[in-house]
Design a protein around this motif. Structure first.
Motif, PDB file in Angstrom:
ATOM      1  N   MET A 123      -1.431   9.886   7.042  1.00 54.60           N
ATOM      2  CA  MET A 123      -1.652   9.002   8.174  1.00 54.60           C
ATOM      3  C   MET A 123      -3.123   8.596   8.211  1.00 54.60           C
ATOM      4  N   LEU A 124      -3.393   7.293   8.043  1.00 56.62           N
ATOM      5  CA  LEU A 124      -4.763   6.807   8.095  1.00 56.62           C
ATOM      6  C   LEU A 124      -5.193   6.535   9.527  1.00 56.62           C
ATOM      7  N   ASN A 125      -4.322   5.894  10.292  1.00 56.38           N
ATOM      8  CA  ASN A 125      -4.571   5.618  11.708  1.00 56.38           C
ATOM      9  C   ASN A 125      -3.347   6.021  12.509  1.00 56.38           C
ATOM     10  N   ALA A 126      -3.574   6.682  13.631  1.00 53.64           N
ATOM     11  CA  ALA A 126      -2.469   7.078  14.499  1.00 53.64           C
ATOM     12  C   ALA A 126      -3.016   7.413  15.877  1.00 53.64           C
ATOM     13  N   SER A 127      -2.620   6.624  16.848  1.00 52.72           N
ATOM     14  CA  SER A 127      -2.998   6.896  18.225  1.00 52.72           C
ATOM     15  C   SER A 127      -1.985   6.210  19.134  1.00 52.72           C
ATOM     16  N   LYS A 128      -2.053   6.524  20.413  1.00 54.38           N
ATOM     17  CA  LYS A 128      -1.092   5.949  21.356  1.00 54.38           C
ATOM     18  C   LYS A 128      -1.304   4.453  21.538  1.00 54.38           C
ATOM     19  N   ASP A 129      -2.467   3.938  21.141  1.00 56.21           N
ATOM     20  CA  ASP A 129      -2.779   2.521  21.355  1.00 56.21           C
ATOM     21  C   ASP A 129      -2.734   1.696  20.067  1.00 56.21           C
ATOM     22  N   MET A 130      -2.439   2.337  18.935  1.00 56.77           N
ATOM     23  CA  MET A 130      -2.463   1.621  17.656  1.00 56.77           C
ATOM     24  C   MET A 130      -1.185   1.873  16.875  1.00 56.77           C
ATOM     25  N   GLU A 131      -0.849   0.910  16.020  1.00 59.60           N
ATOM     26  CA  GLU A 131       0.292   1.067  15.129  1.00 59.60           C
ATOM     27  C   GLU A 131      -0.057   2.078  14.043  1.00 59.60           C
ATOM     28  N   PRO A 132       0.837   3.017  13.738  1.00 64.12           N
ATOM     29  CA  PRO A 132       0.550   3.984  12.674  1.00 64.12           C
ATOM     30  C   PRO A 132       0.362   3.292  11.329  1.00 64.12           C
ATOM     31  N   GLU A 133      -0.608   3.750  10.567  1.00 69.48           N
ATOM     32  CA  GLU A 133      -0.864   3.191   9.243  1.00 69.48           C
ATOM     33  C   GLU A 133      -0.865   4.313   8.225  1.00 69.48           C
ATOM     34  N   LEU A 134      -0.158   4.091   7.136  1.00 72.39           N
ATOM     35  CA  LEU A 134       0.041   5.100   6.108  1.00 72.39           C
ATOM     36  C   LEU A 134      -0.656   4.668   4.813  1.00 72.39           C
ATOM     37  N   VAL A 135      -1.205   5.641   4.075  1.00 68.65           N
ATOM     38  CA  VAL A 135      -1.774   5.366   2.747  1.00 68.65           C
ATOM     39  C   VAL A 135      -1.255   6.417   1.774  1.00 68.65           C
TER      40      VAL A 135
END
Length: 236
Positions: A123-135
């Motif tokens: 998980m590169l980005n993950a928060s309640k306000d952002m779309e999860p991003e995977l690498v």
């Protein structure tokens, strides 16, 4: 309510120990904890845990995954939209995965990823306000075992079981590897992928993992020995 490590905690509880640890060094907050202006709050029921030096999380029995940054997960590609793949990671929404997020990927050299493929990533980005991003690469751009998982067998389990088998004190993986070779990828989203020399051995490894959730360390060792004996009898 004042809580300490190994206490049963509930949402809205605060932990002063974590705040004090943050005053003297870096603190990592795992699942179940949230930093607010006036302190660190518990956001889900469970048992408060700590791993040295300063990593804290709430351990609870749950199957619904809440994405958390830097966690390794196993997902299934469910859609392709332009240069982005949509990956089901078991959360409330799918995660995005760029075709450039693979080792050696360029505009001319695109990875061979199809809908339905099982991928292992971070998980590169993950928060309640952002779309999860995977690498599917590490910080150095290397795949480091991540990417498309070919063949093998994937199954789901509780998030608590994932944390249990990845604990260095748990003898499960070591006991299984002593009996027969296999490959395994464990996602913090409650998914496990395994691949052994035969379907019989693959199923045996899966059953051993699922059967270890509520077993003690001695029971796990005994179970692995029993499975090995049964398989040896079938193969002889």
């Amino acid at each position: 309510m004042k809580v300490t490590i190994e206490d049963v905690v509930l949402p809205s509880d605060q932990c002063e120990e974590i705040v004090k640890a943050g005053e003297s060094g870096r603190v990592i907050l795992g699942p179940g904890l949230r930093k607010e202006i006036d302190g660190v709050f518990i956001v889900k029921a469970g048992v408060l845990k700590k791993r040295s030096p300063n990593t804290y999380w709430v351990e609870s029995y749950q199957k619904r995954y809440v994405p958390s940054r830097s966690e390794n997960v196993i997902g299934v590609v469910v859609q392709k939209a332009g240069d982005i793949f949509r990956v089901d990671i078991g959360g409330s929404c799918t995660a995005s995965l760029s075709y450039l997020s693979f080792e050696g990927a360029t505009k001319k050299n695109r990875p061979a990823v199809k809908i339905g493929d099982v991928v292992y990533g971070k998980m590169l980005n993950a928060s309640k306000d952002m779309e999860p991003e995977l690498v599917c690469v590490d910080s150095d751009g290397k795949k480091n075992y991540m990417g498309v998982l070919e063949d093998g067998f994937m199954f789901k389990c509780s998030l608590n079981l994932i944390r249990k088998i990845l604990n260095p004190k748990c003898p499960l993986i070591a006991s299984l590897k002593n009996e027969w070779p296999f490959e395994m990828a464990a996602g913090m989203n409650g998914r496990i992928w395994i691949k052994a020399n035969s379907m019989r051995e693959t199923i045996a490894v899966g059953n051993a993992i699922l059967g270890s959730e509520y077993a003690s360390n001695e029971e796990i060792k005994s179970m692995c020995n029993n499975i090995a004996s049964i398989l040896a009898g079938h193969n002889s």
